[in-house]
Each structure stands twice: as C-alpha cells, then as structure tokens.
Design a protein around this motif. Structure first.
Motif, short mmCIF file in Angstrom:
data_model
loop_
_atom_site.label_atom_id
_atom_site.label_comp_id
_atom_site.label_asym_id
_atom_site.label_seq_id
_atom_site.Cartn_x
_atom_site.Cartn_y
_atom_site.Cartn_z
N ARG A 164 46.05 48.61 31.64
CA ARG A 164 45.37 47.45 32.19
C ARG A 164 45.58 47.33 33.70
N SER A 222 45.85 48.96 37.56
CA SER A 222 45.40 50.09 38.37
C SER A 222 46.63 50.86 38.83
N GLY A 241 44.09 43.76 41.58
CA GLY A 241 43.13 43.63 40.47
C GLY A 241 41.84 42.97 40.90
N LEU A 242 41.95 41.91 41.71
CA LEU A 242 40.75 41.23 42.21
C LEU A 242 39.94 42.14 43.12
N ARG A 243 40.61 42.88 43.95
CA ARG A 243 39.91 43.81 44.84
C ARG A 243 39.21 44.89 44.03
N ARG A 244 39.88 45.37 42.99
CA ARG A 244 39.30 46.40 42.13
C ARG A 244 38.09 45.84 41.37
N ALA A 245 38.17 44.57 40.92
CA ALA A 245 37.07 43.95 40.19
C ALA A 245 35.85 43.73 41.10
N ARG A 246 36.11 43.40 42.37
CA ARG A 246 35.00 43.20 43.32
C ARG A 246 34.26 44.49 43.58
N ARG A 247 35.03 45.58 43.64
CA ARG A 247 34.39 46.90 43.89
C ARG A 247 33.59 47.37 42.69
N GLY A 248 34.16 47.16 41.51
CA GLY A 248 33.54 47.71 40.29
C GLY A 248 32.61 46.73 39.70
#
Length: 141
Positions: A67, A69, A134-141
């Motif tokens: 779960r 990164s 996690g938020l940065r990863r969610a914004r990208r994906g």
C-alpha cells in the motif's frame, strides 16, 4: 559524480587523520587497548546485530509495503533507523537512572520521557511524510 565522490573521499581521509592525531595526543597509551576493544565491539555489534535487523526490517517493510510507495517505505526505514540510534544513545542514561547514580546531579534529565517524546515526534513526522508522498503519488496517477 566522480568529482563529488573524490571530494567526499578526501574529506573522509582528512577527518580520519584528524581523529587519529587527536586520539594519539589525547588518550594515554595505557587506555589504547580499552578503546580499541570498544571499537572492535562496536564493529561486531553493528555487523552481527544491527545490520541484520535493518535487513530484516527492510524485507518486512517491502513485503508489507504494497500500500506504500517506495518513498513511503524509505521514510519508514529512515524513521526506524533514526529512532533506533536515538534509543541506543538514550539507553545508558535510562539504565543509569534505574540503577541510581552516585552523583544525582549527573543524570538530571528524564531520559525515558525524552526518548518517548522523540519517538512520538519521529512517528508524527514520518506519518506526515508518508501521507504527503501518497497524496503526491495520487495526484500524478
């Protein structure tokens, strides 16, 4: 990259030389065997205990980190290593307070409380970093 590596190696060599000069000038010869034994013990403790624990912790985090990164797992690893180092630093003070010091003015801080607060701060900072990643990863994906 090669230049940076060369500079770091040069700095390491210079600092090792400074340490050797300070050791020879500041430590009486009769204490050298004790210091060398302590240093050898530190190497053995690191290689036989701490390195395998970090490796095991890394393996467990990578398996459980489905779960998280890679950045989140790295943040947790850094937090555990920093917390472990702080625990090792604080342990002698905590143990000495339990045993009772001959001179009570030597151990003036509540080392156990300070260690608990440090672990809490590490946990909070790590949680913030993991959520931000996690938020940065969610914004990208």
């Amino acid at each position: 990259m090669r230049a940076a590596r060369a500079v770091l190696i040069a700095i390491g060599v210079v600092l090792t030389g400074v340490g050797a000069v300070v050791f020879v000038a500041g430590v009486p010869v009769r204490q050298w065997p004790g210091v060398l034994l302590w240093l050898a013990g530190a190497v053995v403790l690191h290689d036989a205990v701490f390195a395998p624990l970090v490796l095991l912790g890394t393996r467990l985090l990578r398996r459980a980190g489905g779960r998280l990164s890679w950045g989140g797992v790295a943040a947790v690893q850094v937090a555990l290593v920093v917390g472990g180092a702080l625990t090792l630093i604080a342990f002698p003070g905590i143990r000495s307070q339990q045993l009772g010091a001959r001179n009570p003015s030597v151990l003036v801080f509540p080392y156990g409380l300070h260690l608990a607060l440090a672990w809490a701060a590490i946990g909070i900072v790590t949680a913030v970093v993991v959520v931000a990643i996690g938020l940065r990863r969610a914004r990208r994906g």
